[in-house]
Design a protein around this motif. Sequence first.
Motif, mmCIF file in Angstrom:
data_model
loop_
_atom_site.group_PDB
_atom_site.id
_atom_site.type_symbol
_atom_site.label_atom_id
_atom_site.label_comp_id
_atom_site.label_asym_id
_atom_site.label_seq_id
_atom_site.Cartn_x
_atom_site.Cartn_y
_atom_site.Cartn_z
ATOM 1 N N ALA A 29 2.185 6.955 6.445
ATOM 2 C CA ALA A 29 1.389 6.007 7.274
ATOM 3 C C ALA A 29 1.290 4.574 6.935
ATOM 4 O O ALA A 29 1.546 3.648 7.717
ATOM 5 C CB ALA A 29 -0.173 6.582 7.107
ATOM 6 N N ALA A 30 1.221 3.991 5.628
ATOM 7 C CA ALA A 30 1.237 2.717 5.440
ATOM 8 C C ALA A 30 2.518 2.215 5.726
ATOM 9 O O ALA A 30 2.536 0.999 6.207
ATOM 10 C CB ALA A 30 0.969 2.404 3.878
ATOM 11 N N LEU A 31 3.749 2.778 5.413
ATOM 12 C CA LEU A 31 5.063 2.062 5.777
ATOM 13 C C LEU A 31 5.160 2.173 7.002
ATOM 14 O O LEU A 31 5.828 1.309 7.971
ATOM 15 C CB LEU A 31 6.197 2.854 4.954
ATOM 16 N N ARG A 51 0.881 -1.385 0.190
ATOM 17 C CA ARG A 51 -0.026 0.086 -0.029
ATOM 18 C C ARG A 51 0.784 1.359 0.003
ATOM 19 O O ARG A 51 0.638 2.286 -0.814
ATOM 20 C CB ARG A 51 -0.851 0.043 1.175
ATOM 21 N N GLY A 52 1.849 1.385 0.805
ATOM 22 C CA GLY A 52 2.877 2.188 0.855
ATOM 23 C C GLY A 52 3.360 2.534 -0.282
ATOM 24 O O GLY A 52 3.670 3.848 -0.706
ATOM 25 N N GLN A 53 3.831 1.330 -1.145
ATOM 26 C CA GLN A 53 4.795 1.551 -2.368
ATOM 27 C C GLN A 53 3.645 1.873 -3.367
ATOM 28 O O GLN A 53 4.221 2.938 -4.298
ATOM 29 C CB GLN A 53 5.298 0.040 -2.788
ATOM 30 N N LEU A 54 2.628 1.583 -3.667
ATOM 31 C CA LEU A 54 1.728 2.356 -4.545
ATOM 32 C C LEU A 54 1.266 3.726 -4.142
ATOM 33 O O LEU A 54 1.289 4.431 -5.274
ATOM 34 C CB LEU A 54 0.201 1.490 -4.541
ATOM 35 N N ALA A 55 1.161 4.132 -2.992
ATOM 36 C CA ALA A 55 0.907 5.459 -2.856
ATOM 37 C C ALA A 55 2.364 6.263 -3.232
ATOM 38 O O ALA A 55 2.177 7.435 -3.713
ATOM 39 C CB ALA A 55 0.788 5.799 -1.412
ATOM 40 N N TYR A 56 3.309 5.577 -2.845
ATOM 41 C CA TYR A 56 4.678 6.467 -3.233
ATOM 42 C C TYR A 56 4.938 6.508 -4.852
ATOM 43 O O TYR A 56 5.230 7.513 -5.306
ATOM 44 C CB TYR A 56 5.842 5.582 -2.743
ATOM 45 N N ALA A 57 4.474 5.403 -5.670
ATOM 46 C CA ALA A 57 4.423 5.616 -6.919
ATOM 47 C C ALA A 57 3.582 6.550 -7.285
ATOM 48 O O ALA A 57 3.883 7.207 -8.338
ATOM 49 C CB ALA A 57 4.308 4.270 -7.442
ATOM 50 N N ALA A 58 2.299 6.620 -7.089
ATOM 51 C CA ALA A 58 1.391 7.729 -7.502
ATOM 52 C C ALA A 58 1.847 9.192 -7.169
ATOM 53 O O ALA A 58 1.579 10.004 -7.994
ATOM 54 C CB ALA A 58 -0.064 7.486 -6.707
ATOM 55 N N THR A 59 2.468 9.508 -6.054
ATOM 56 C CA THR A 59 3.125 10.657 -5.641
ATOM 57 C C THR A 59 4.320 11.057 -6.600
ATOM 58 O O THR A 59 4.522 12.062 -7.148
ATOM 59 C CB THR A 59 3.506 10.733 -4.273
ATOM 60 N N LEU A 60 5.243 9.905 -6.754
ATOM 61 C CA LEU A 60 6.370 10.240 -7.608
ATOM 62 C C LEU A 60 6.196 10.492 -8.943
ATOM 63 O O LEU A 60 6.846 11.391 -9.705
ATOM 64 C CB LEU A 60 7.424 8.965 -7.533
ATOM 65 N N HIS A 61 5.191 9.731 -9.515
ATOM 66 C CA HIS A 61 4.569 10.115 -11.141
ATOM 67 C C HIS A 61 3.629 11.372 -10.978
ATOM 68 O O HIS A 61 3.039 11.286 -12.104
ATOM 69 C CB HIS A 61 4.171 8.878 -11.520
ATOM 70 N N THR A 62 3.255 11.868 -10.021
ATOM 71 C CA THR A 62 2.432 13.063 -9.926
ATOM 72 C C THR A 62 0.873 12.613 -10.645
ATOM 73 O O THR A 62 0.241 13.402 -11.042
ATOM 74 C CB THR A 62 3.010 14.135 -10.892
ATOM 75 N N VAL A 63 0.767 11.328 -10.066
ATOM 76 C CA VAL A 63 -0.759 11.035 -10.524
ATOM 77 C C VAL A 63 -1.420 11.624 -9.356
ATOM 78 O O VAL A 63 -2.718 12.414 -9.814
ATOM 79 C CB VAL A 63 -0.887 9.369 -10.621
ATOM 80 N N ARG A 64 -1.330 11.489 -8.301
ATOM 81 C CA ARG A 64 -1.666 12.193 -7.163
ATOM 82 C C ARG A 64 -1.035 12.190 -5.817
ATOM 83 O O ARG A 64 -0.246 11.430 -5.520
ATOM 84 C CB ARG A 64 -3.054 11.576 -6.648
ATOM 85 N N ASP A 65 -0.939 13.172 -5.146
ATOM 86 C CA ASP A 65 -0.121 13.299 -3.833
ATOM 87 C C ASP A 65 -0.607 12.534 -2.987
ATOM 88 O O ASP A 65 -1.789 12.842 -2.134
ATOM 89 C CB ASP A 65 -0.025 14.984 -3.508
#
Length: 255
Positions: A107-109, A86-100
């Motif tokens: 929190a997930a990590l 879950r943390g990795q998916l949220a990280y990827a979305a933030t890194l790729h500016t899909v959504r912050d």
Amino acid sequence: MSGTGTTADDDPLQTAVWRLRSRACWADAAALLPPTTPAAALQRAALLVERCLYTEQGWEDAEDALRTAEALAHTDEERGAAACERGQLAYAATLHTVRDRADEARAALGRAAALIPPGAPGRPLLDFRRGLLAENLARSPQAALAAYRRAHAGATAHDNALLLSFTWRHLAGLALREGELAEARHGFTESLRIREELGYLVGTAPALASLADTEPEPEASRLREEARRLYRLLGGVPTWLAAHLTPPTPGAATA
């Protein structure tokens, strides 16, 4: 990035999953894993999360798979592993500016750290991902360095060769940022060696491009051209590599 690659004693299913994954066929690999057990559901989710990081596509599929894995998790380590994804998916979305989703990633990590005990097989991957957040979202290279070193030691202890290829690469990236050229070259060389030995094709082009940043001409151009060849072979994956196939820009983030 949750596995260790293929080994002689892998069962045929895991060997097939690895071969597809290493060639950027994450959806095909995931299709081989019906989510009927916590382990299968988690592995399937991890594959689809990795696809998001490398292709910037498939976000809803990853979310669906992750919700299934979370629902099937029963033990603390299973819950912790799902939280790590879950943390990795949220990280990827933030890194790729899909959504912050940086707060969600932290929190997930954090939940994963509370559930996965030190010394457990899943702890080195968690440490590595906490390093990614520190380096690329919090912009804290010192915190990232400490996390990568913990991950590197844990991956060594658990004989996780694939994770070692990532820790070598990111430790080398920090060394390069500090101007430690010889240390960076050594780390990038080790990362490339491991990925070639494992047959991790989708990770070989980034390793070649990173090593090129530490080499003089004409070797740097030769390495980048080989990276371009693999990048084209895999249909432009990983997407974030395109900008890195030109001479480096200091401070550029990598996944």
